[in-house]
Design a protein around this motif. Structure first.
Motif, mmCIF file in Angstrom:
data_model
loop_
_atom_site.group_PDB
_atom_site.id
_atom_site.type_symbol
_atom_site.label_atom_id
_atom_site.label_comp_id
_atom_site.label_asym_id
_atom_site.label_seq_id
_atom_site.Cartn_x
_atom_site.Cartn_y
_atom_site.Cartn_z
ATOM 1 N N PHE A 16 0.838 -1.199 0.000
ATOM 2 C CA PHE A 16 0.000 0.000 0.000
ATOM 3 C C PHE A 16 0.872 1.248 0.000
ATOM 4 O O PHE A 16 1.696 1.449 0.886
ATOM 5 N N GLN A 17 0.652 2.094 -0.992
ATOM 6 C CA GLN A 17 1.358 3.361 -1.100
ATOM 7 C C GLN A 17 0.326 4.447 -1.400
ATOM 8 O O GLN A 17 -0.214 4.500 -2.509
ATOM 9 N N GLY A 22 1.560 9.791 4.111
ATOM 10 C CA GLY A 22 0.992 10.073 5.420
ATOM 11 C C GLY A 22 -0.496 10.330 5.431
ATOM 12 O O GLY A 22 -1.081 10.520 6.502
ATOM 13 N N GLU A 23 -1.140 10.349 4.252
ATOM 14 C CA GLU A 23 -2.579 10.607 4.187
ATOM 15 C C GLU A 23 -3.266 9.494 3.397
ATOM 16 O O GLU A 23 -2.693 8.963 2.441
ATOM 17 N N VAL A 24 -4.490 9.162 3.790
ATOM 18 C CA VAL A 24 -5.241 8.108 3.109
ATOM 19 C C VAL A 24 -6.672 8.585 2.891
ATOM 20 O O VAL A 24 -7.345 9.003 3.833
ATOM 21 N N SER A 25 -7.133 8.518 1.651
ATOM 22 C CA SER A 25 -8.532 8.840 1.325
ATOM 23 C C SER A 25 -9.271 7.538 1.034
ATOM 24 O O SER A 25 -8.822 6.725 0.235
ATOM 25 N N GLN A 58 -1.316 3.610 12.831
ATOM 26 C CA GLN A 58 -0.011 3.694 12.178
ATOM 27 C C GLN A 58 0.325 5.128 11.762
ATOM 28 O O GLN A 58 1.237 5.348 10.965
ATOM 29 N N GLN A 59 -0.416 6.082 12.324
ATOM 30 C CA GLN A 59 -0.121 7.510 12.196
ATOM 31 C C GLN A 59 -0.486 8.105 10.830
ATOM 32 O O GLN A 59 0.023 9.155 10.455
ATOM 33 N N TYR A 60 -1.358 7.445 10.083
ATOM 34 C CA TYR A 60 -1.871 8.057 8.859
ATOM 35 C C TYR A 60 -3.001 9.029 9.208
ATOM 36 O O TYR A 60 -3.751 8.818 10.163
ATOM 37 N N ARG A 61 -3.126 10.070 8.414
ATOM 38 C CA ARG A 61 -4.281 10.969 8.494
ATOM 39 C C ARG A 61 -5.319 10.431 7.518
ATOM 40 O O ARG A 61 -5.146 10.529 6.292
ATOM 41 N N VAL A 62 -6.384 9.870 8.057
ATOM 42 C CA VAL A 62 -7.369 9.160 7.247
ATOM 43 C C VAL A 62 -8.626 9.999 7.073
ATOM 44 O O VAL A 62 -9.166 10.525 8.050
ATOM 45 N N THR A 63 -9.082 10.131 5.836
ATOM 46 C CA THR A 63 -10.388 10.729 5.551
ATOM 47 C C THR A 63 -11.293 9.614 5.045
ATOM 48 O O THR A 63 -11.033 9.016 4.004
ATOM 49 N N ARG A 218 -16.234 12.195 -6.047
ATOM 50 C CA ARG A 218 -15.593 13.403 -6.581
ATOM 51 C C ARG A 218 -15.882 14.616 -5.704
ATOM 52 O O ARG A 218 -14.988 15.451 -5.471
ATOM 53 N N GLN A 219 -17.098 14.712 -5.206
ATOM 54 C CA GLN A 219 -17.467 15.846 -4.363
ATOM 55 C C GLN A 219 -16.679 15.873 -3.064
ATOM 56 O O GLN A 219 -16.209 16.930 -2.612
ATOM 57 N N GLU A 220 -16.501 14.725 -2.437
ATOM 58 C CA GLU A 220 -15.905 14.672 -1.102
ATOM 59 C C GLU A 220 -14.389 14.462 -1.119
ATOM 60 O O GLU A 220 -13.696 14.938 -0.220
ATOM 61 N N LEU A 221 -13.871 13.738 -2.132
ATOM 62 C CA LEU A 221 -12.467 13.314 -2.075
ATOM 63 C C LEU A 221 -11.654 13.663 -3.322
ATOM 64 O O LEU A 221 -10.432 13.523 -3.302
ATOM 65 N N GLY A 222 -12.305 14.067 -4.401
ATOM 66 C CA GLY A 222 -11.572 14.390 -5.610
ATOM 67 C C GLY A 222 -11.705 13.304 -6.672
ATOM 68 O O GLY A 222 -12.491 12.366 -6.545
ATOM 69 N N THR A 223 -10.925 13.430 -7.726
ATOM 70 C CA THR A 223 -11.087 12.538 -8.869
ATOM 71 C C THR A 223 -10.448 11.170 -8.664
ATOM 72 O O THR A 223 -10.909 10.182 -9.236
ATOM 73 N N THR A 224 -9.372 11.098 -7.891
ATOM 74 C CA THR A 224 -8.710 9.808 -7.623
ATOM 75 C C THR A 224 -8.512 9.654 -6.129
ATOM 76 O O THR A 224 -8.011 10.563 -5.465
ATOM 77 N N ILE A 225 -8.883 8.501 -5.598
ATOM 78 C CA ILE A 225 -8.739 8.238 -4.164
ATOM 79 C C ILE A 225 -7.810 7.053 -3.951
ATOM 80 O O ILE A 225 -7.455 6.341 -4.886
ATOM 81 N N ASP A 226 -7.444 6.859 -2.697
ATOM 82 C CA ASP A 226 -6.545 5.748 -2.375
ATOM 83 C C ASP A 226 -7.263 4.411 -2.367
ATOM 84 O O ASP A 226 -6.864 3.468 -3.048
ATOM 85 N N ILE A 227 -8.366 4.313 -1.590
ATOM 86 C CA ILE A 227 -9.012 3.016 -1.365
ATOM 87 C C ILE A 227 -10.519 3.142 -1.553
ATOM 88 O O ILE A 227 -11.145 4.065 -1.022
ATOM 89 N N HIS A 228 -11.088 2.202 -2.295
ATOM 90 C CA HIS A 228 -12.544 2.096 -2.447
ATOM 91 C C HIS A 228 -12.958 0.748 -1.861
ATOM 92 O O HIS A 228 -12.396 -0.284 -2.203
ATOM 93 N N LEU A 229 -13.953 0.785 -0.972
ATOM 94 C CA LEU A 229 -14.356 -0.401 -0.216
ATOM 95 C C LEU A 229 -15.782 -0.821 -0.549
ATOM 96 O O LEU A 229 -16.625 0.002 -0.896
ATOM 97 N N GLY A 230 -16.058 -2.111 -0.353
ATOM 98 C CA GLY A 230 -17.418 -2.612 -0.512
ATOM 99 C C GLY A 230 -17.472 -4.119 -0.405
ATOM 100 O O GLY A 230 -16.435 -4.791 -0.299
ATOM 101 N N GLY A 231 -18.677 -4.660 -0.432
ATOM 102 C CA GLY A 231 -18.870 -6.104 -0.431
ATOM 103 C C GLY A 231 -18.619 -6.674 -1.819
ATOM 104 O O GLY A 231 -18.749 -5.969 -2.834
ATOM 105 N N SER A 232 -18.277 -7.946 -1.886
ATOM 106 C CA SER A 232 -17.974 -8.565 -3.176
ATOM 107 C C SER A 232 -19.187 -8.593 -4.102
ATOM 108 O O SER A 232 -19.036 -8.694 -5.321
ATOM 109 N N ASP A 233 -20.396 -8.472 -3.541
ATOM 110 C CA ASP A 233 -21.594 -8.431 -4.383
ATOM 111 C C ASP A 233 -21.699 -7.118 -5.164
ATOM 112 O O ASP A 233 -22.520 -7.011 -6.082
#
Length: 502
Positions: A16-17, A22-25, A58-63, A218-233
């Motif tokens: 993960f990079q 130091g920041e994670v969206s 781990q000291q990341y600033r997470v949004t 896009r409204q909350e985090l911009g055009t590209t984010i670090d991680i997108h989460l969800g269920g496999s369905d």
């Protein structure tokens, strides 16, 4: 040690990079608020809560952004069935969701956008797609042209040719016949009689499901984010469509890492309302299962694998949690800490909690487990190992045994156990109320009378009166659980913090 995550997009476990050091969206697909949350939601949101907690530790600033889909066919059908407005159904279920997440000790999102509060962004993105030739309008509807995206299917691994073969014969309804291709999907739906609608350049209507998340990301985090989460369905079609429309509009990757959790099986069968094995979070907690037992049960399985739910598995998790809870409670008992002299030790100049040289292997094993694609099962094993002597000590002290010098040296172990348990969101649960407290429970007859009065108010569509009765009962620690068959159950949640009873 470096965090590695399995990326659905690349089908590889990758280091993960983040985009910004130091920041994670993070964007997590939220619920469609037409009903109460179920065990599948609990599984998903507990796992992603651990990921978030670990990054913060781990000291990341997470949004962390998690949306609400507050306009949808299911919400409209529920509103019609109950004689309520779309807004009333959505708002009541959003409140219930927040209560359920709080009960499970899940951190609230930093932002919780709603589809109906992002309409400007949705309309803007659709217009951009249409201007770019990636979308087309047809009789008030707007569709995304999938054939214009050669890489469509890169998340799910489904090629366009395979979809074309599987789509033959599907153009049968009026809506489907307006599409250029069967697997084009709606960005905007023209107004239908009796449905709420919103203005747009294409006429009155409402957004399609997939475009909502793209616009909110896009409204909350911009055009590209670090991680997108969800269920496999959600991999197909929802996330696949998100990628297609976002990347067509923005010209940039939507997310660098796509993480998906596995589904829930109940006694060997996939959890489903149609099978009658559907279980809500509230029903589980009302049945006497503690919130921490449920968290531990979820975390015993790797997040990408199916979670097999059964009474035996829950009982085993309850036993495991009892041991951890006893160990966690050791350092918060003034009787035990006085016997051990831990209060004096805590007040003196000591190393930071858990940094005793002898405990570093435990800390490293815990970090190594979560760095290995969030292996919560291995992380729990570290907690059980730390808790074992603490639990034994608590039981000896309960029997009146004298504390030894070795016992007094266990404070660092308890501090580390508490710290690492917090990373997994596992926190001490208080013991049952005293007999004198439990004997003075609520009057079941009075509660049932109020429930009957509320039911009558709902049937007569006097919803403010019905809500007032629910609020009155809630203020007394009585939580109502409305069942799909129209019946209502209740649970008493004592204000003292003791376990529910009903």
């Amino acid at each position: 040690m470096t965090l590695r995550l399995t990326n659905t997009l690349t089908r590889r476990t990758e280091v993960f990079q983040p985009l910004v050091p130091g920041e994670v969206s993070i964007y997590c697909c939220g619920v469609t608020v037409y009903d109460l949350c179920h065990l599948g939601h609990a599984r998903s949101y507990i796992v992603w809560d651990v990921l978030r907690r670990y990054l913060i530790w781990q000291q990341y600033r997470v949004t962390f952004v998690q949306n609400f889909t507050d306009i949808d066919d299911k919400i409209l059908r529920r509103a019609a069935a109950e004689g309520r407005s779309m807004e009333e159904v959505s708002e009541s279920n959003i409140q219930a969701f927040r209560e359920d997440m709080k009960a499970l000790n899940i951190l609230p999102p930093d932002q919780s956008p709603r589809a109906t509060q992002c309409l400007d962004g949705i309309r803007s993105m659709i217009a951009e797609l249409e201007a770019a030739g990636a979308a087309y309008s047809a009789d008030g509807d707007v569709y995304f042209a999938v054939m214009g995206r050669p890489d469509y299917g890169k998340l799910s691994g489904r090629s366009l040719s395979e979809q074309q073969e599987g789509a033959s014969g599907r153009l049968h309804s009026d809506e489907e016949s307006r599409k250029r291709h069967p697997f084009d999907f709606a960005l905007w739906k023209g107004v239908k009689p009796g449905e709420p609608s919103f203005p747009s350049p294409w006429g009155q209507g409402r957004p399609g499901w997939h475009i909502e998340c793209s616009a909110m990301v896009r409204q909350e985090l911009g055009t590209t984010i670090d991680i997108h989460l969800g269920g496999s369905d959600l991999i197909f079609p929802h996330h696949e469509n998100e990628i297609a429309q976002s990347e067509a509009a923005n010209g940039e990757p939507l997310a660098r890492y796509w993480l998906h959790n596995g589904m829930v099986n109940v006694d060997g069968e996939k959890m489903s309302k149609s099978l009658g094995n559907f279980t809500t979070i509230r029903a589980l907690l009302a049945s006497g299962i503690s919130a921490m037992t449920l968290r531990l049960f979820v975390l015993q399985a790797h997040y990408r694998k199916p979670l097999d739910f059964s009474r035996d598995a829950l009982d085993a998790a309850a036993t495991g949690w009892q041991g951890l809870n006893e160990a966690l409670g050791l350092g918060l008992s003034t009787t035990f800490t006085a016997a051990l002299g831990w209060a004096n030790v805590a007040a003196s100049a000591q190393p930071a909690p858990g940094h005793d040289v002898g405990l570093e292997p435990s800390r490293e094993a815990f970090v190594g487990a979560l760095d290995d694609d969030l292996n919560t099962s291995a992380a729990l094993a570290v907690l059980f190992d730390l808790a074992r002597p603490l639990r034994a000590l608590a039981r000896r002290l309960e029997r009146g045994s004298e504390a030894s010098g070795e016992d007094r040296a266990l404070q660092g172990r308890w501090q580390l156990l508490t710290e690492l348990s917090g990373v997994l969101g596992l926190e001490l649960e208080l013991s049952s109320s005293s007999p004198s407290e439990t004997s003075a429970g609520p009057d079941p007859a009075q509660i049932q009378a109020l429930i009957s009065e509320r039911l009558a108010a709902r049937q007569e569509k006097r919803y403010p009166d019905a809500d007032a009765i629910r609020d009155r009962l809630r203020s007394d620690g009585i939580e109502l659980i409305d069942r799909p068959d129209g019946s209502t159950e209740w649970i008493h949640r004592p204000q003292s913090g003791g376990p529910p009873r009903g």
